[in-house]
Design a protein around this motif. Structure first.
Motif, PDB file in Angstrom:
ATOM      1  N   SER A 288       0.814  -1.218   0.000  1.00 23.60           N
ATOM      2  CA  SER A 288       0.000   0.000   0.000  1.00 23.60           C
ATOM      3  C   SER A 288       0.845   1.264   0.000  1.00 23.60           C
ATOM      4  O   SER A 288       0.294   2.364   0.078  1.00 23.60           O
ATOM      5  N   GLY A 289       2.182   1.106  -0.042  1.00 14.96           N
ATOM      6  CA  GLY A 289       3.032   2.267  -0.241  1.00 14.96           C
ATOM      7  C   GLY A 289       3.911   2.689   0.907  1.00 14.96           C
ATOM      8  O   GLY A 289       4.672   3.664   0.786  1.00 14.96           O
ATOM      9  N   ILE A 290       3.872   1.996   2.043  1.00 16.19           N
ATOM     10  CA  ILE A 290       4.753   2.369   3.157  1.00 16.19           C
ATOM     11  C   ILE A 290       6.113   1.700   2.959  1.00 16.19           C
ATOM     12  O   ILE A 290       6.189   0.476   2.849  1.00 16.19           O
ATOM     13  N   PRO A 291       7.208   2.462   2.913  1.00 20.82           N
ATOM     14  CA  PRO A 291       8.537   1.851   2.715  1.00 20.82           C
ATOM     15  C   PRO A 291       8.924   0.957   3.888  1.00 20.82           C
ATOM     16  O   PRO A 291       8.574   1.239   5.041  1.00 20.82           O
ATOM     17  N   LEU A 292       9.643  -0.119   3.599  1.00 25.65           N
ATOM     18  CA  LEU A 292      10.084  -1.029   4.649  1.00 25.65           C
ATOM     19  C   LEU A 292      10.879  -0.307   5.729  1.00 25.65           C
ATOM     20  O   LEU A 292      10.749  -0.613   6.920  1.00 25.65           O
ATOM     21  N   ASP A 293      11.709   0.648   5.307  1.00 25.36           N
ATOM     22  CA  ASP A 293      12.556   1.320   6.292  1.00 25.36           C
ATOM     23  C   ASP A 293      11.801   2.339   7.139  1.00 25.36           C
ATOM     24  O   ASP A 293      12.382   2.978   8.009  1.00 25.36           O
ATOM     25  N   ARG A 294      10.490   2.482   6.899  1.00 23.93           N
ATOM     26  CA  ARG A 294       9.667   3.371   7.730  1.00 23.93           C
ATOM     27  C   ARG A 294       8.669   2.577   8.580  1.00 23.93           C
ATOM     28  O   ARG A 294       7.720   3.134   9.108  1.00 23.93           O
ATOM     29  N   ILE A 295       8.907   1.268   8.671  1.00 22.57           N
ATOM     30  CA  ILE A 295       8.059   0.405   9.499  1.00 22.57           C
ATOM     31  C   ILE A 295       8.875  -0.075  10.694  1.00 22.57           C
ATOM     32  O   ILE A 295       9.978  -0.594  10.538  1.00 22.57           O
ATOM     33  N   THR A 296       8.341   0.109  11.887  1.00 25.51           N
ATOM     34  CA  THR A 296       9.004  -0.325  13.120  1.00 25.51           C
ATOM     35  C   THR A 296       8.119  -1.305  13.867  1.00 25.51           C
ATOM     36  O   THR A 296       6.923  -1.072  14.031  1.00 25.51           O
ATOM     37  N   VAL A 297       8.711  -2.412  14.290  1.00 18.52           N
ATOM     38  CA  VAL A 297       8.052  -3.324  15.225  1.00 18.52           C
ATOM     39  C   VAL A 297       8.620  -3.008  16.608  1.00 18.52           C
ATOM     40  O   VAL A 297       9.826  -3.078  16.826  1.00 18.52           O
ATOM     41  N   LEU A 298       7.731  -2.625  17.530  1.00 19.73           N
ATOM     42  CA  LEU A 298       8.151  -2.161  18.845  1.00 19.73           C
ATOM     43  C   LEU A 298       7.658  -3.136  19.915  1.00 19.73           C
ATOM     44  O   LEU A 298       6.453  -3.390  20.020  1.00 19.73           O
ATOM     45  N   VAL A 299       8.589  -3.680  20.688  1.00 17.40           N
ATOM     46  CA  VAL A 299       8.248  -4.625  21.749  1.00 17.40           C
ATOM     47  C   VAL A 299       7.726  -3.850  22.951  1.00 17.40           C
ATOM     48  O   VAL A 299       8.441  -3.035  23.545  1.00 17.40           O
ATOM     49  N   ALA A 300       6.475  -4.099  23.308  1.00 10.82           N
ATOM     50  CA  ALA A 300       5.817  -3.376  24.397  1.00 10.82           C
ATOM     51  C   ALA A 300       6.198  -4.008  25.732  1.00 10.82           C
ATOM     52  O   ALA A 300       5.461  -4.806  26.310  1.00 10.82           O
ATOM     53  N   THR A 301       7.349  -3.634  26.225  1.00 12.16           N
ATOM     54  CA  THR A 301       7.912  -4.254  27.426  1.00 12.16           C
ATOM     55  C   THR A 301       7.314  -3.739  28.723  1.00 12.16           C
ATOM     56  O   THR A 301       7.494  -4.362  29.771  1.00 12.16           O
ATOM     57  N   GLY A 302       6.607  -2.591  28.681  1.00 10.76           N
ATOM     58  CA  GLY A 302       6.202  -1.985  29.947  1.00 10.76           C
ATOM     59  C   GLY A 302       7.435  -1.678  30.770  1.00 10.76           C
ATOM     60  O   GLY A 302       8.355  -1.000  30.293  1.00 10.76           O
ATOM     61  N   LEU A 303       7.497  -2.192  31.981  1.00 10.99           N
ATOM     62  CA  LEU A 303       8.698  -2.045  32.814  1.00 10.99           C
ATOM     63  C   LEU A 303       9.499  -3.343  32.892  1.00 10.99           C
ATOM     64  O   LEU A 303      10.395  -3.478  33.723  1.00 10.99           O
TER      65      LEU A 303
END
Length: 431
Positions: A94-109
């Motif tokens: 759909s047009g989002i570049p791979l280098d502008r996609i982040t997978v973020l681990v929701a670690t809390g604390l």
């Protein structure tokens, strides 16, 4: 071998076989069985194309320049391997570049997930190679955006900048009972998942923790849930992919769409099978921490001490099996346990009630006290050192079979309830 002579509970990556006295009157409490999805990959793709309360993923991604996908940390067995790649591929198409996609681990604390553990968590080498996969750090002051305070309870809203500033924001997770937020997943992956430590410590303060509506499987009037809803609404457009698993960790439900609506749909699906009515209370209850990955530490083990309390006879014995393969937990949790043992439950609780911000990880000690008020807690945990065992504040046992027999003899009651999958099942007293 009769049912009374043998039973199992989840333990580590396998099961622990129990040998019960032959005269045991056994009640086994499980979730109701749900049909497995015959084609999980197809189910995930269909969910993303048939959303709840939003456009399909390809339409949501169209015209966006960046995206951030939240995933739970290693303490949750979320099947990330099933959905991360198709989600990312849809975004790219759909047009989002791979280098502008982040997978973020929701670690809390919790601690960050790195190396082999991160690879296990993501479950797909292609994802690790294709996009940035990073951990949230709640103590990093510069990594958060300050969005003010909630109107209802004045909770500070500070969230990870990578998620707040992304054009497309998606939380992913597992919907299961949570012993104070009602249900995990959805809005909880945002807060506390990627929240600043002040936001998290507010959630974990006694004014929330001691609220009688802040309990498992309850969203109505639950102060934590209400604050989480207010926070995600403050963010604006946020979406979620929610999963439900059976005892074999196979997919039985997946929903996608607007974060509140899609989460509620998953809750509606699973709530009827997770809450199990039971006709009586028991003087002997045996439970587990649901095995790996939830029983990696004693810190996580506390969850299974709370969920069965409605069916534990006051003064009865709750016997817990949890491998604790990584030991005790954080230094902060250890300090909270030390204060509990030094001060005693009443004085320790008094110190909590005086604070507007909880100390890091002391909330889990507060939850442990809820079970200690009801009955005696015994713990079988092969991964704890001698020093760790002293800090649990509960009775340590070396032979779980002897402990069960001893509890039955002390109670003068052959009835035993066994909950093989611990905190994933919430028994309640019928009527």
């Amino acid at each position: 071998m009769s049912q009374a002579e043998a039973a199992t509970v989840s333990y580590g990556r396998s099961h622990l076989q129990l040998r019960l006295p032959s005269h045991t009157a056994l009640t086994t409490i499980r979730k109701h069985q749900l049909p497995k999805l015959p084609d999980p990959d197809r189910a995930v793709r269909e969910a993303m194309m048939t959303p709840i309360g939003s456009g399909s993923l390809d339409k949501l991604a169209n015209g966006k320049a960046s995206a951030c996908i939240l995933i739970c940390d290693i303490t949750r067995p979320v099947p990330n391997r099933l959905f991360l790649r198709p989600m990312i591929e849809t975004m790219v198409a759909s047009g989002i570049p791979l280098d502008r996609i982040t997978v973020l681990v929701a670690t809390g604390l919790h601690r960050p997930n790195l190396g082999d553990e991160l690879a296990e968590l993501v479950g797909d080498p292609w994802v690790l190679a294709a996009v940035r996969v990073e951990n949230h750090e709640a103590r990093d002051e510069t990594a958060h955006v300050d969005l003010g305070f909630t109107d209802t309870r004045h909770t500070p809203i500070k969230l990870d900048r990578r998620f707040v500033e992304a054009d497309l924001r998606i939380a992913t997770g597992l919907v299961e009972p949570h012993f104070m937020a009602g249900w995990s997943g959805g809005r909880k992956v945002v807060a506390p998942g990627i929240a600043h430590h002040e936001t998290i410590r507010t959630f974990h303060s006694a004014r929330f923790m001691e609220d009688p509506l802040a309990v498992q499987c309850n969203l109505i009037g639950n102060p934590l849930h209400e604050e989480q809803l207010e926070i995600v609404r403050r963010l604006g457009d946020v979406y979620a992919l929610n999963t439900v698993l059976d005892e074999d960790r196979d997919l039985v439900c997946v929903t996608f769409g607007e974060i509140i609506a899609s989460h509620q749909a998953a809750v509606d699906f699973v709530s009827g099978v997770t809450r199990v009515p039971v006709g009586r209370r028991f003087k002997t209850v045996v439970t587990s921490s649901a095995g790996y990955p939830l029983d990696k530490t004693y810190y996580q083990t506390v969850k299974c001490m709370v969920t069965p309390l409605d069916i534990l006879e006051p003064g009865g014995t709750l016997i817990v099996a949890s491998e604790c393969s990584e030991g005790f937990g954080s230094a902060e949790f250890r300090e909270a346990q030390r204060r509990l043992i030094t001060l005693g439950p009443e004085r320790f609780l008094a110190t909590l009630m005086a604070k507007s911000l909880a100390e890091i990880d002391e909330w889990q000690t507060e939850m442990q006290m809820k079970s200690m008020r009801v009955g005696r807690i015994q713990l079988y945990a092969s991964g704890l050192s001698a020093e760790d065992r002293k800090m649990t504040g509960v009775d340590m046992i070396d032979d779980i079979d002897d402990a069960i027999a001893g509890s039955m003899a002390t109670a003068g009651d052959a009835a035993v309830a066994i909950i093989p999958e611990g905190p994933y099942v919430v028994p309640y007293l019928r009527g």
